[in-house]
Design an enzyme around this catalytic site. Sequence first.
Site, PDB file in Angstrom:
ATOM      1  N   GLY A 159       7.502  -3.619   9.258  1.00  0.00           N
ATOM      2  CA  GLY A 159       8.349  -4.011  10.380  1.00  0.00           C
ATOM      3  C   GLY A 159       9.725  -3.392  10.325  1.00  0.00           C
ATOM      4  O   GLY A 159      10.548  -3.633  11.219  1.00  0.00           O
TER       5      GLY A 159
ATOM      6  N   GLY B 183      12.651   4.165   0.553  1.00  0.00           N
ATOM      7  CA  GLY B 183      11.387   3.532   0.214  1.00  0.00           C
ATOM      8  C   GLY B 183      11.351   2.115   0.749  1.00  0.00           C
ATOM      9  O   GLY B 183      12.101   1.752   1.662  1.00  0.00           O
TER      10      GLY B 183
ATOM     11  N   ASP C 124       4.820   2.698  -0.242  1.00  0.00           N
ATOM     12  CA  ASP C 124       5.979   3.556  -0.493  1.00  0.00           C
ATOM     13  C   ASP C 124       7.067   2.753  -1.200  1.00  0.00           C
ATOM     14  O   ASP C 124       8.267   2.964  -0.985  1.00  0.00           O
ATOM     15  CB  ASP C 124       6.513   4.163   0.816  1.00  0.00           C
ATOM     16  CG  ASP C 124       7.523   5.285   0.590  1.00  0.00           C
ATOM     17  OD1 ASP C 124       7.561   5.835  -0.523  1.00  0.00           O
ATOM     18  OD2 ASP C 124       8.305   5.582   1.513  1.00  0.00           O
TER      19      ASP C 124
END
Length: 393
Positions: free
Chosen positions: A256, A316, A281
């Site tokens: 999100g 990340g 990630d």
Amino acid sequence: MDQPILLNGAYIDEHGTYVESGFLFIKDGKIDYIGKKNPLPNEEEIKTYVIAEGSVMIPGMIDVHIHGAAGADVMDGTEDVLNKMARALPAEGTTSFLATTMTENIDSIEKALIQTASFIKGQKPGSAEIIGIHLEGPFISEKRAGAQPKKFIKQPNVNLFKELQQLSENHIKLVTLAPEAEGGHSLANYLNNTGCIASIGHSDSTFKEVKEGIESGISHVTHLFNGMRGIHHRDPGVAGAALIQDELMVEMIVDGVHASPEMIKLAFHSTGADRTLLITDSMRAKGLGNGEYTLGGQHVTVLDGQARLEDGTLAGSILSMDNAVRNMIQYTGCSLSDIVKMTSANAAKELKVFDRKGSLSKGKDADITVLSQDHQILMTFCRGELSYHRKEE
């Protein structure tokens, strides 16, 4: 010899069908039986787990793009950090992963590759298995670097990759690169011809250049919408190509933050479950909460579920795979069979390990994730050993 284990409950079978009241028998780290009939004689000593009503067994999840977790980062280049990651990941349902590097100086990348290769040789059941390495950079676009340090970016170079692959003992399975850069097509072609996945990412390619990259061997897209030329009505760019080119498998970070729920829903309408891979990630802060961390020698602040560099660039994520699952279901309305494809089967097929992972089938590794009715992780088995068991509230 490991004690045999019997799981009794619902499961998603190898064809994506939901099966109620089934049995899954684990012996010597493998699935020895799965079906409707209890396969065991009454006198055999086994450990039995009854799966709660509404819960379901699915194949263990495979994360093909993860940098770190629990304070550890692949680029730290030590056995301890890899062990820490491998032990932490079953709590989110992950049973296998690609240890992912990033753009740093070559000495640091080499150290990480050497250590990861050494760790892979000594792995034992009971924690998430490193099934290869994802080399993210240094062969990327400076314009689309994101949180990758620009000063360490290099032009795609087949000879340099050969050296890195040798140091990794041929464990590099996926490479993120910018094919539009000089040498990009040669590297993509070499990767494709040697059984390594060539992924377009951190790339400023136009749609035409993406098509040329596909012809050279590009078959995968690194973290859709992030670190790439976006969609424009006169040039679909990398993001647009990811949606409409059936040759491409597409990673999505479904937190999100990296992409809005609406954009994930839009993308899923195009890629469907067959071309989508859910990834995290994630970086070292995952599981540790708000605070100050590092990524590639850069200062990162984690606050309110977001990891950012000092200039605000996303660095990340702190996403877990089980959260990605819950978000994907919420955003798209996809089925559990779709989730199995996006978290396990697609990655196993792409990485050519579907003979032993990616579905609940006789003879495969007993990598099993048990989801509750609300898709929380109840139990995770890694190659036949119970690696995570949720404590009762």
